[in-house]
Scaffold this motif. Sequence first.
Motif, PDB file in Angstrom:
ATOM      1  N   LEU A 234       0.838  -1.199   0.000  1.00 63.37           N
ATOM      2  CA  LEU A 234       0.000   0.000   0.000  1.00 63.37           C
ATOM      3  C   LEU A 234       0.872   1.247   0.000  1.00 63.37           C
ATOM      4  N   ARG A 235       1.903   1.242   0.842  1.00 63.39           N
ATOM      5  CA  ARG A 235       2.811   2.386   0.910  1.00 63.39           C
ATOM      6  C   ARG A 235       3.453   2.628  -0.451  1.00 63.39           C
ATOM      7  N   SER A 236       3.837   1.531  -1.130  1.00 62.16           N
ATOM      8  CA  SER A 236       4.449   1.636  -2.450  1.00 62.16           C
ATOM      9  C   SER A 236       3.461   2.193  -3.473  1.00 62.16           C
ATOM     10  N   ASP A 237       2.217   1.717  -3.412  1.00 59.42           N
ATOM     11  CA  ASP A 237       1.201   2.191  -4.359  1.00 59.42           C
ATOM     12  C   ASP A 237       0.889   3.676  -4.152  1.00 59.42           C
ATOM     13  N   LEU A 238       0.832   4.095  -2.898  1.00 59.00           N
ATOM     14  CA  LEU A 238       0.561   5.501  -2.622  1.00 59.00           C
ATOM     15  C   LEU A 238       1.718   6.376  -3.115  1.00 59.00           C
TER      16      LEU A 238
ATOM     17  N   PRO B 142      -6.530   8.408 -16.329  1.00 58.14           N
ATOM     18  CA  PRO B 142      -5.556   7.500 -15.701  1.00 58.14           C
ATOM     19  C   PRO B 142      -5.486   7.637 -14.179  1.00 58.14           C
ATOM     20  N   ALA B 143      -5.527   8.863 -13.667  1.00 61.47           N
ATOM     21  CA  ALA B 143      -5.478   9.073 -12.222  1.00 61.47           C
ATOM     22  C   ALA B 143      -6.711   8.487 -11.549  1.00 61.47           C
TER      23      ALA B 143
ATOM     24  N   MET C  10       1.486   6.833  -6.787  1.00 63.68           N
ATOM     25  CA  MET C  10       0.461   7.812  -7.142  1.00 63.68           C
ATOM     26  C   MET C  10       0.986   9.229  -6.974  1.00 63.68           C
ATOM     27  N   ARG C  11       1.804   9.426  -5.956  1.00 59.24           N
ATOM     28  CA  ARG C  11       2.407  10.751  -5.760  1.00 59.24           C
ATOM     29  C   ARG C  11       3.342  11.093  -6.923  1.00 59.24           C
ATOM     30  N   GLN C  12       4.149  10.114  -7.322  1.00 62.55           N
ATOM     31  CA  GLN C  12       5.154  10.370  -8.349  1.00 62.55           C
ATOM     32  C   GLN C  12       4.545  10.487  -9.739  1.00 62.55           C
TER      33      GLN C  12
END
Length: 219
Positions: free
Chosen positions: A73-77, A116-117, A80-82
């Motif tokens: 989850l941390r990686s997915d978030l 996409p977002a 999304m930021r990047q």
Amino acid sequence: MRQLTGTLLAITASTMLTGCLATQSQLKHASDQQSMQLAQTNVALASERSERAASDSALAQQLGMVRGDVAQLRSDLQAMRQEFGAKIAMMEDGLHFAFPVNFGYDQSGVRTEDVPALQRFSTVVQKYYPGSKVTIEGFADPAGSASYNLALSKRRAVAVRDYLVSNGLTTNELGVVGYGETRQVAAGASRSMPGAELNRRVVFVIESKGQRSVAMATP
């Protein structure tokens, strides 16, 4: 002479036996130390695993996560930021997602460039927050009357809700609310002024489990 030789042999044998016993004692001491160090290492590793599990559990609770792996989850978030410039923060009412999902002047339709977002957001919600309430908050720039902007901002939230439903979310999970021209990102910017598009936006709140949003969401 024979007696002296016997004495020397006895002394030598005694010395060798003493040395052997000393070596065995040293080896036992070294072995005990290694066992103690190994036990201490195991205790430290167990403590670290316990602390990591507690940290992940606390993070999961803080993020309002229902299921899934915290590290993923941390990686997915972070992705999304990047990739989308998402701003994600934990607030009192839940996890806030601010995406670059904006609208044209006096428009409420979802733009192609924002798809996409929204698709990524939909995936994250379905993967980590099934059953959680998601409030879609709509906003408008200050052009026009306050009542018109309030209605326009809600239409924008509804349009985004309908798109997310088409991507697998349900209306039971999604609520909408319009805030009109309040909480402007670029104060006073409207129409074609710089920053006006930032005021014409939607943001998302994933409510923490067991909590209700402070916003009066409309089903």
